[in-house]
Write an enzyme that holds these catalytic residues in place. Sequence first.
Site, mmCIF file in Angstrom:
data_model
loop_
_atom_site.group_PDB
_atom_site.id
_atom_site.type_symbol
_atom_site.label_atom_id
_atom_site.label_comp_id
_atom_site.label_asym_id
_atom_site.label_seq_id
_atom_site.Cartn_x
_atom_site.Cartn_y
_atom_site.Cartn_z
ATOM 1 N N GLY A 1 124.790 48.243 20.323
ATOM 2 C CA GLY A 1 123.674 48.902 21.264
ATOM 3 C C GLY A 1 124.058 49.739 22.360
ATOM 4 N N GLY B 1 122.216 51.386 26.098
ATOM 5 C CA GLY B 1 120.932 51.521 26.943
ATOM 6 C C GLY B 1 121.368 52.417 28.473
ATOM 7 N N PHE C 1 122.353 51.252 31.118
ATOM 8 C CA PHE C 1 123.137 50.715 31.569
ATOM 9 C C PHE C 1 124.541 51.016 31.148
ATOM 10 C CE2 PHE C 1 126.511 47.152 31.941
ATOM 11 C CZ PHE C 1 126.048 46.844 33.434
ATOM 12 N N GLY C 2 124.532 51.187 29.723
ATOM 13 C CA GLY C 2 125.597 51.596 29.059
ATOM 14 C C GLY C 2 125.946 50.988 27.827
ATOM 15 N N PRO C 3 127.137 51.051 27.020
ATOM 16 C CA PRO C 3 127.134 50.465 25.635
ATOM 17 C C PRO C 3 127.095 48.882 25.741
ATOM 18 C CG PRO C 3 129.250 51.374 26.288
ATOM 19 C CD PRO C 3 128.258 51.771 27.628
ATOM 20 N N LYS D 1 128.046 44.088 28.171
ATOM 21 C CA LYS D 1 127.428 45.036 28.540
ATOM 22 C C LYS D 1 128.210 45.687 29.529
ATOM 23 C CE LYS D 1 123.068 44.968 29.744
ATOM 24 N NZ LYS D 1 121.753 44.543 30.158
ATOM 25 N N ASP E 1 109.169 44.915 32.972
ATOM 26 C CA ASP E 1 109.339 45.615 31.548
ATOM 27 C C ASP E 1 109.327 44.597 30.381
ATOM 28 O OD1 ASP E 1 109.708 48.183 30.101
ATOM 29 O OD2 ASP E 1 111.878 47.966 30.221
#
Length: 811
Positions: free
Chosen positions: A507, A509, A511-513, A528, A625
């Site tokens: 995945g 987002g 933040f990063g991969p 993460k 969220d």
Amino acid sequence: MRSYVYPFLVLFSSTIFCILSRCAAVDTISTNHAIKDGDTIVSDGQMFELGFFSPGKSKNRYVGIWYKKISKRTVVWVANREKPIDDTTGVFEVSKEGALQILSGGNTLIWSSNTTVSVSSRNLMAQLLDNGNLVLWDEHSTIENPIWQSFDYPGDTLLPGMKLGKDLVTGKEWCLTSWKSPDDPSVGLHTSMVDTHGYPQLFQRKGGTLHSRLGAWNGVGFRGFPTESLNPIYTPVFVVNKKEIYYGYKLNSSVVQRVFFTSDGSPLRLNWVDRTQEWVVFGNIVFDRCGRYGLCGPYGTCSINMYPPCSCIEGFEPRLPKEWDAPDWSGGCRHKQPFQCGSGDGFRKNSGSSFPDTRNSWYNVSMTLDECEMACRKNCSCTAYAQLDIRNGGSGCLLWFHELMDMREYDEKQELYIRMAASELAEKPSFNEKKVLSMVLAISSAAVLLSAVACVWKKTKKGRGNRNALDKKNTSVPMDDLDSLPYFSLHEIVKATDNFSINNKIGEGGFGPVYKGVLEDGRDVAVKRLSETSQQGLDEFKNEVICIAKLQHRNLVKLLGYCIHGNEMILIYEYMANKSLDSFLFDKTRSSILDWPRRFHIINGMARGILYLHQDSCLRIIHRDLKAGNILLDTDMNPKICDFGLARKFVGQDAIAKTKKVVGTYGYISPEYAVHGHFSIKSDVFSFGVLVLEIVSGKKNREFSHDGQGDNLLGHAWRLYEEGKSIEVMCASLRNSCVVSEVLRAIHVGLLCVQNHAKDRPTMLSVVLMLVSESVLPPPKQPAFFTGEIVREHDSVSSQDEYMITLLYAR
């Protein structure tokens, strides 16, 4: 004249007869006054009622006691728990032999109190008291000392005046036993009891297995209970004498309170609130991973803030190192240095831990601490000692024999003195030596730190430099938060992810991969990795560590550790095999895996997780969220809330904050947040309500459409509710697995959560209780964002400030 006198005489004589026989009171049952199914008796103050009832969805009939003045029928005691009646022919009576009994079909005995009285007994009756106790008495006994009483046979509820413990004269034990389910009051798997072997302590058993221990009484409360002292509502009572040992409580006000043992084994202290017409949790016991009895074995101690959670207490080492690394901590620990009883031993003071299991203990309430030490020193089998009572500077003596079991970290200051080898004690510096050593280390560390800062500043005009161990400061993350997390080297992470192989990427987002990794101990993890270009990710890194490092709940994803090395900033989480909820819910093929029991389980798990964040966690957090993509599913489809990058701590139950930057995901954002930037715990409640309706319908709120109407999912659910057709919200794939009453309740709760005004929405505590109860729910008001047009209007107001937060897994 005679025609008038005769009725008067009959009435007068009947009245006198009833007074003498005590048969006229509506709170009693006598040998001449049985009650049939449909009849009830009510206590004198109208507090409790007794009669026949059917629990939940069951059609079986039971004799029980419930609150009279409370709108939601709340049963506190059941007579025939194990033998229900399947029709309405039941009769509850006092037999002439002196027993309470339930008959069915005229003469079939269903249940009996198994009591007898002498032939000369007169005026035998059962009376329902205003404290909820049903007593059987006659002229030879009293209400205070009856022939039989229901308080001697508790069910799943502990009322003020009831006892949890043991009668040492008769051997009778008073314990709480859970129902099998909300529809079945027969004895379930869970038992809560006071164990009287050694010094008394509270235990919870699941079946025949010891599940958890709530510690020994310390004069104020049981260690492991939320603090019971200095509250205005109730006073705990603990009695230890030659006749009985028991725990109970008395109320200090007119509040209605009960201790309730749920069918899944959760002890709750509940207060009734007339204003909201609901039970609210005044206190509960949250069993975390350190709650399981004996997890770390003898001389091991458990901490929820560490991984692994088990460690050996000072002066001890793992007994089976290979198993300890497996990880299997049940073998516990052993002394590093063996000792000889007498001159070759001493005692080390241990504080900040719970007391060990006291079943192998001895106690004296009047001894001093010095006398306690002497008593332990003289007995070579004594392994530890402590003061019994923490009040008034401490008093009494508690001695342990054999191994010390089931210890965990606590903030309490009560000290435990553990027997150690003299050589082990000699190796430790004195208090003054420790103080000097700490000062030297602090000065040395400061010098090294200043040198490192100067070196880094020379390398770059901006003073950014490389991220190394110094970056604990650069990230602005509190040191104690980082230090409470295990540190992983970059080498470990590279090896675990096969050098961040694209094949392991699961995945990406803000933040990063995100990568799947396998650690050397075989654990699967989610890694993460902060993207070098991610400014949002840096903020999220700080927030994740601050907000989640100290949180432990079965419905929150666990942060296992971190890595800071050079330009790398990495967070390591437990791996969720089934990824996120939206990957199932909105996928035509995979959604069929989510039958109704699984979906309802997910709804309840999410609710408990959010309740923990809002009320029971040490930080108290608004997530901000909540959405299907931020609900992860483990192997057993248990939900885990993730992504705390936007979370905020708050103080006070209804604290409201304001921000100019609205963040989160539209379709889940509450109206007061989207339009005015106001957020509170009720913002999370709104998001939860959207999630519930999405789970029931299998549709996304923002992408929903129906017959060309402009409604979003919330509007559609509202229209169907108004028309009495709420079941049509449910997706077709659930028809064969659904429990209609549960589906309707979930939809109703979801609509209550998405009401337009925050003050109208329930708290998550109320949500949890509404989901598991059968109570009548208040009608919802029109939801916020009723139509798609209104959604678009709000989008135009605040879309400029919108951004999506990091997804732990790709959709």
